[in-house]
Design a protein around this motif. Sequence first.
Motif, PDB file in Angstrom:
ATOM      1  N   GLY A 119       0.845  -1.180   0.000  1.00 33.59           N
ATOM      2  CA  GLY A 119       0.000   0.000   0.000  1.00 33.59           C
ATOM      3  C   GLY A 119       0.885   1.236   0.000  1.00 33.59           C
ATOM      4  O   GLY A 119       2.100   1.154   0.224  1.00 33.59           O
ATOM      5  N   GLU A 215       1.135   7.834  -9.708  1.00 29.73           N
ATOM      6  CA  GLU A 215      -0.226   7.404  -9.373  1.00 29.73           C
ATOM      7  C   GLU A 215      -1.117   8.597  -9.041  1.00 29.73           C
ATOM      8  O   GLU A 215      -0.802   9.385  -8.143  1.00 29.73           O
ATOM      9  CB  GLU A 215      -0.200   6.449  -8.182  1.00 29.73           C
ATOM     10  CG  GLU A 215      -1.581   5.937  -7.784  1.00 29.73           C
ATOM     11  CD  GLU A 215      -1.507   4.799  -6.796  1.00 29.73           C
ATOM     12  OE1 GLU A 215      -1.528   3.629  -7.246  1.00 29.73           O
ATOM     13  OE2 GLU A 215      -1.407   5.062  -5.584  1.00 29.73           O
ATOM     14  N   THR A 298      -0.886   5.255 -13.068  1.00 30.89           N
ATOM     15  CA  THR A 298      -1.834   4.399 -12.360  1.00 30.89           C
ATOM     16  C   THR A 298      -2.856   5.258 -11.625  1.00 30.89           C
ATOM     17  O   THR A 298      -2.696   6.474 -11.498  1.00 30.89           O
ATOM     18  CB  THR A 298      -1.110   3.475 -11.357  1.00 30.89           C
ATOM     19  OG1 THR A 298      -0.661   4.248 -10.228  1.00 30.89           O
ATOM     20  CG2 THR A 298       0.086   2.801 -12.002  1.00 30.89           C
ATOM     21  N   LYS A 300      -5.441   5.205  -8.010  1.00 33.52           N
ATOM     22  CA  LYS A 300      -5.934   4.578  -6.785  1.00 33.52           C
ATOM     23  C   LYS A 300      -7.252   5.224  -6.406  1.00 33.52           C
ATOM     24  O   LYS A 300      -7.362   6.446  -6.324  1.00 33.52           O
ATOM     25  CB  LYS A 300      -4.942   4.748  -5.639  1.00 33.52           C
ATOM     26  CG  LYS A 300      -5.448   4.130  -4.327  1.00 33.52           C
ATOM     27  CD  LYS A 300      -4.448   4.319  -3.202  1.00 33.52           C
ATOM     28  CE  LYS A 300      -4.963   3.715  -1.907  1.00 33.52           C
ATOM     29  NZ  LYS A 300      -4.003   3.906  -0.791  1.00 33.52           N
ATOM     30  N   THR A 325      -5.880   0.578  -8.772  1.00 36.94           N
ATOM     31  CA  THR A 325      -5.908   0.021  -7.420  1.00 36.94           C
ATOM     32  C   THR A 325      -7.221   0.418  -6.759  1.00 36.94           C
ATOM     33  O   THR A 325      -7.550   1.602  -6.695  1.00 36.94           O
ATOM     34  CB  THR A 325      -4.734   0.555  -6.576  1.00 36.94           C
ATOM     35  OG1 THR A 325      -3.506   0.180  -7.194  1.00 36.94           O
ATOM     36  CG2 THR A 325      -4.784  -0.008  -5.166  1.00 36.94           C
ATOM     37  N   ASP A 327      -9.226   0.298  -3.290  1.00 35.85           N
ATOM     38  CA  ASP A 327      -8.973   0.139  -1.860  1.00 35.85           C
ATOM     39  C   ASP A 327     -10.293  -0.002  -1.112  1.00 35.85           C
ATOM     40  O   ASP A 327     -11.111   0.917  -1.106  1.00 35.85           O
ATOM     41  CB  ASP A 327      -8.196   1.364  -1.367  1.00 35.85           C
ATOM     42  CG  ASP A 327      -7.562   1.149  -0.006  1.00 35.85           C
ATOM     43  OD1 ASP A 327      -7.644   0.018   0.509  1.00 35.85           O
ATOM     44  OD2 ASP A 327      -6.989   2.102   0.539  1.00 35.85           O
TER      45      ASP A 327
END
Length: 358
Positions: A119, A215, A298, A300, A325, A327
Amino acid sequence: MSFSRINASAATSTRTRTESSPCSGMCVVCLDGCPGTCEIAMSALRGREMLYPQPFGQVTAGSAKEYPIDFSHFSIQGSCVGAEGMEADSDKAIFPNVDLSLEIGAKEKIKLKVPFFTGALGSTEIARVHWENMAIGAAICGTIIVIGENVCAMDPRSEIKNGRVVRSPEMKRRVGIFKDWDEGYGEVVVQMNVEDTRLKVAEYAIEKLGVRAVELKWGQGAKDIGGEVKLPSLKKALQLNDRGYLVFPNPEDPEVQKEFKEGVFGEFERHSRLGMVDEEEFYRKVEELREVGAKYVTLKTGAYRPRDLARAVKFASNARIDLLTVDGAGGGTGMSPWRMMNEWGIPTVYLECLLYNY
């Protein structure tokens, strides 16, 4: 049946005197004269201190809420017939020969030795202190490690000119440790939030430190607000206020400064802003990062409602980014409101079921 554990937790160093009521979390018999070790009593005395897992800077925390379905309800199903991933030969199908490697990325691939990565480790003290071990471990394992938000601005030795980061020893240290141990697998990724974007952190990391992966951040599983840290000094509070962050109470207020020096309160809080997602702006930012030199981009996102997850999948697919990603709720944190960690968002198992169907 209550899934929540309220009014007492190791995260806030609180407990109840007797068993708790499932409705309120209070002791079933709340006693007059009790010294008050539960969250209700401690909140009355300590106020905002009880919002966060303690002690700050020395812990990471995860939700204590129990859901009807979690990963403990899943078991790996094996078979005595054939083999997956290698030849069905008793002399070859042995565990040292198992290959867990994979590649990720839209065009150019990032090679990983293992199918997991860390993470994001951002600007909290616990992340800074343990970065070396985590970065070296990630490099040796051949996986991705993410430098989280606000690292440059929290670095007291950073140099910011004309609203742009031009030097950050802490960011340089973090990138350098991974690169020193890099064996050609994995990647070090620099995450950016609203303030990082304004300070041109990605541009600095790409141009000055040779970072290849960036990211964008929509959120996280631990909370539906921006990043937070506690600041024990007026000097640090003023510095971050000057660097564009939200600092409470206002460190520039003479009355606040006077009360801090007199010991009326002992710490400030630094908060990051929430990004406002817009489809066209997202596509524009992805292209901008690629033009600056990002080889991998990327995204998140946090444990938002289903339609926001659908947006993330759609935008990520249309922009052809390299990794998304997702979460889930209850995610780990260095500093997030404890009740928010337990009571907001979609839990990971449920979120991944939605993601699979999307």
